[in-house]
Design a protein around this motif. Structure first.
Motif, mmCIF file in Angstrom:
data_model
loop_
_atom_site.group_PDB
_atom_site.id
_atom_site.type_symbol
_atom_site.label_atom_id
_atom_site.label_comp_id
_atom_site.label_asym_id
_atom_site.label_seq_id
_atom_site.Cartn_x
_atom_site.Cartn_y
_atom_site.Cartn_z
ATOM 1 N N GLY A 178 13.692 68.441 -9.125
ATOM 2 C CA GLY A 178 14.241 69.303 -8.079
ATOM 3 C C GLY A 178 13.220 69.688 -6.997
ATOM 4 N N GLN A 179 12.089 68.909 -7.265
ATOM 5 C CA GLN A 179 11.175 69.400 -6.105
ATOM 6 C C GLN A 179 11.389 68.663 -4.909
ATOM 7 O OE1 GLN A 179 8.587 71.775 -6.525
ATOM 8 N NE2 GLN A 179 9.779 71.983 -8.340
ATOM 9 N N ARG A 180 10.975 68.913 -3.813
ATOM 10 C CA ARG A 180 11.518 68.399 -2.219
ATOM 11 C C ARG A 180 10.102 68.229 -1.659
ATOM 12 N NH1 ARG A 180 17.034 68.763 -0.931
ATOM 13 N NH2 ARG A 180 18.152 69.976 -2.566
ATOM 14 N N TYR A 181 9.911 67.027 -1.170
ATOM 15 C CA TYR A 181 8.798 66.623 -0.121
ATOM 16 C C TYR A 181 9.341 66.066 1.110
ATOM 17 C CZ TYR A 181 6.668 66.957 -4.823
ATOM 18 O OH TYR A 181 6.127 67.355 -6.195
ATOM 19 N N ALA A 182 8.924 66.698 2.296
ATOM 20 C CA ALA A 182 9.440 66.488 3.347
ATOM 21 C C ALA A 182 8.295 66.074 4.533
ATOM 22 C CB ALA A 182 10.394 67.283 3.917
ATOM 23 N N ALA A 183 8.753 65.072 5.426
ATOM 24 C CA ALA A 183 7.649 64.656 6.500
ATOM 25 C C ALA A 183 8.536 64.465 7.601
ATOM 26 C CB ALA A 183 6.807 63.743 6.023
ATOM 27 N N ARG A 184 7.844 64.663 8.604
ATOM 28 C CA ARG A 184 8.589 64.154 10.007
ATOM 29 C C ARG A 184 7.398 63.626 11.016
ATOM 30 N NH1 ARG A 184 12.187 67.708 14.350
ATOM 31 N NH2 ARG A 184 11.260 67.028 16.148
ATOM 32 N N CYS A 185 7.815 62.423 11.705
ATOM 33 C CA CYS A 185 7.049 61.769 12.605
ATOM 34 C C CYS A 185 7.608 61.852 13.923
ATOM 35 C CB CYS A 185 6.784 60.180 12.174
ATOM 36 S SG CYS A 185 5.866 59.308 13.178
ATOM 37 N N ASN A 186 6.656 62.479 14.689
ATOM 38 C CA ASN A 186 7.231 62.455 16.056
ATOM 39 C C ASN A 186 6.657 61.530 16.968
ATOM 40 O OD1 ASN A 186 8.822 64.941 15.834
ATOM 41 N ND2 ASN A 186 6.925 66.318 15.673
ATOM 42 N N THR A 187 5.412 60.922 16.589
ATOM 43 C CA THR A 187 4.762 59.843 17.175
ATOM 44 C C THR A 187 3.980 58.930 16.327
ATOM 45 O OG1 THR A 187 4.340 61.306 19.097
ATOM 46 C CG2 THR A 187 2.935 59.377 19.240
ATOM 47 N N PHE A 188 4.526 57.751 16.197
ATOM 48 C CA PHE A 188 3.847 56.796 15.250
ATOM 49 C C PHE A 188 2.727 56.199 15.685
ATOM 50 C CE2 PHE A 188 6.778 54.397 17.596
ATOM 51 C CZ PHE A 188 5.943 53.192 17.781
ATOM 52 N N TYR A 189 1.749 55.651 14.910
ATOM 53 C CA TYR A 189 0.498 54.848 15.449
ATOM 54 C C TYR A 189 0.866 53.676 16.109
ATOM 55 C CZ TYR A 189 -4.128 52.682 15.271
ATOM 56 O OH TYR A 189 -5.272 52.168 15.628
ATOM 57 N N GLY A 190 0.658 53.492 17.323
ATOM 58 C CA GLY A 190 1.102 52.325 18.172
ATOM 59 C C GLY A 190 1.919 52.591 19.232
ATOM 60 N N HIS A 191 2.486 53.989 19.018
ATOM 61 C CA HIS A 191 3.247 54.504 20.256
ATOM 62 C C HIS A 191 2.281 54.739 21.413
ATOM 63 C CE1 HIS A 191 5.786 57.571 22.545
ATOM 64 N NE2 HIS A 191 6.917 56.992 21.837
ATOM 65 N N TRP A 192 3.078 54.783 22.689
ATOM 66 C CA TRP A 192 2.122 55.027 23.767
ATOM 67 C C TRP A 192 1.338 56.402 23.947
ATOM 68 C CZ3 TRP A 192 7.205 53.419 24.251
ATOM 69 C CH2 TRP A 192 8.218 54.456 24.287
ATOM 70 N N ARG A 193 1.844 57.386 23.006
ATOM 71 C CA ARG A 193 1.227 58.640 22.971
ATOM 72 C C ARG A 193 0.110 58.473 21.857
ATOM 73 N NH1 ARG A 193 6.672 60.604 23.311
ATOM 74 N NH2 ARG A 193 6.793 60.895 21.167
ATOM 75 N N LYS A 194 0.223 57.459 21.137
ATOM 76 C CA LYS A 194 -0.833 57.265 19.968
ATOM 77 C C LYS A 194 -1.306 56.034 19.882
ATOM 78 C CE LYS A 194 -1.485 59.081 15.180
ATOM 79 N NZ LYS A 194 -0.798 59.520 14.052
ATOM 80 N N PRO A 195 -1.762 55.377 21.001
ATOM 81 C CA PRO A 195 -1.845 53.661 20.965
ATOM 82 C C PRO A 195 -2.831 53.175 19.949
ATOM 83 C CG PRO A 195 -3.214 54.782 22.637
ATOM 84 C CD PRO A 195 -2.246 55.711 22.186
ATOM 85 N N LEU A 196 -2.673 51.823 19.710
ATOM 86 C CA LEU A 196 -3.446 51.362 18.743
ATOM 87 C C LEU A 196 -4.963 51.044 19.373
ATOM 88 C CD1 LEU A 196 -1.443 48.033 17.533
ATOM 89 C CD2 LEU A 196 -1.821 50.093 16.494
ATOM 90 N N ARG A 197 -5.809 51.154 18.587
ATOM 91 C CA ARG A 197 -7.300 51.066 18.837
ATOM 92 C C ARG A 197 -7.397 49.481 19.149
ATOM 93 N NH1 ARG A 197 -7.643 54.578 14.497
ATOM 94 N NH2 ARG A 197 -7.705 52.688 13.170
#
Length: 374
Positions: free
Chosen positions: A303-322
């Motif tokens: 019955g436990q719940r574990y949630a996560a949300r991604c607004n900007t993934f690694y590689g997006h223009w707001r979070k570009p790849l190194r």
């Protein structure tokens, strides 16, 4: 592999342009300089960006046609015309000819035919420029007409480009948002994959992760006609499945090129996870690469719940790849067909492309095939 760059407004900008320029440059009697090749490439990208910015509809995940098949062929034609040094009027004709080869329905995405869309865009854009060079003409005003290029967008509203001589010209390319993928799948998958990895990490912070302990998986994603595939049976479907990418990330704590082979797709434990997925499309989650998000909620047997949300993934223009990750991606892919000397040589040339007197060295490295793997 759906591994090429993506930007906003939505299309794959490089895939239709670079192959045509490499083919054309290799065939020309005089090899262009690195700067000439780079300028032609930028022109091909710029034209796509300009056309996409004439439509608000183009900013969203597409509904009817695959964007590279529409603007990609125009980018290929523009880049090829630039490298061939065609006149301004000839360039207009090249775009007109290319427009008559544009378009591919979204119904063929998630199939083997989708990669053909960008291949056709490359080929037909190059052919358009070469045919105009031989004397073929189209309607040079095709970009300004509702029944010209405007047939592809209901809200198409073109505007005149400023005259370079007046000093008012700015490259749209400099303001364009480009994402470089780290997993070979539709861009929308990156949000849900990162959210799944974050949700798994929350479980591992308090207990070991066991897929058999997951009772329910809820995905909250934007609505889309062609990236909702609950039980994919091929790699092409898997690359367009929110469910597959979330469950693969959960199961393996990673997503790689190998995640999409048939053996991985047909795993019993993966199919068991897929059977537990429920997908929701909240009203605030828009099908837009600038605004969308991916959310994953896991419910365990206790019955436990574990949630996560991604607004900007690694590689997006707001979070570009190194840069080092981008180079590693190239090396990993290129090494499947080229020798290590060829791969390293290309990296060196591209990092200093504007200083290359001609592109002969680039082509020499591109021909260093790894005979054991080809």
């Amino acid at each position: 592999m759906d591994f090429d760059d993506t930007w906003h407004p939505a299309t794959h900008p490089s895939g239709a342009v670079l192959p045509s320029l490499l083919a054309l440059a290799e065939a020309l009697p005089r090899k262009p300089s690195g700067l000439e090749l780079l300028l032609a490439f930028n022109v091909g990208i710029e034209v796509q960006g300009r056309l996409l910015r004439f439509s608000r509809e183009a900013h969203n995940i597409p509904e009817r046609f695959h964007p590279p098949s529409v603007v990609g062929v125009m980018g290929s034609a523009a880049a090829s015309a630039k490298l061939l040094s065609l006149s301004a009027l000839q360039c207009s004709h090249a775009l007109a000819v290319a427009a008559s080869s544009a378009g591919a329905p979204l119904a063929n995405t998630a199939t083997q035919t989708k990669p053909l869309h960008i291949g056709n865009a490359t080929r037909r854009g190059l052919e358009a420029a070469q045919l105009v060079q031989l004397g073929l003409k189209g309607n040079p005003a095709i970009l300004d007409m509702d029944y010209g290029f405007g047939i592809y967008y209901k809200d198409y509203n073109p505007s005149a480009m400023p005259d370079c001589a007046d000093g008012g010209f700015d490259w749209a390319l400099e303001k364009q948002d480009v994402a470089f993928k780290r997993i070979p799948a539709h861009l929308g998958m990156h949000w849900v994959a990162d959210a799944a990895l974050a949700a798994r990490a929350k479980i591992e912070a308090v207990r070991s992760f066991e897929s058999s302990e997951i009772r329910k998986i809820t995905l909250r994603v934007p609505p889309s006609k062609y990236i909702n595939c609950p039980l994919p049976t091929s790699q092409h479907q898997a690359r367009h499945s929110f469910q597959f990418n979330a469950c693969s990330a959960l199961l393996d704590n990673n997503l790689t090129v190998d995640s999409f082979n048939n053996t991985q797709i047909n795993r019993k434990d993966l199919k068991e996870l897929l059977s537990k997925v429920k997908m929701e499309t909240p009203e605030d989650n828009k099908p837009n690469f600038e605004k969308m998000y991916g959310a994953v909620e896991l419910e365990t047997n206790d019955g436990q719940r574990y949630a996560a949300r991604c607004n900007t993934f690694y590689g997006h223009w707001r979070k570009p790849l190194r840069q080092e990750d981008l180079i590693q991606k190239f090396k990993s892919n290129a090494s499947t067909v080229l020798t290590s000397e060829g791969v390293d040589g290309i990296v060196d040339v591209i990092e200093n492309i504007e200083n290359e007197k001609d592109c002969a060295s680039l082509f020499s490295y591109l021909k260093m095939e790894n005979q054991q793997k080809v």
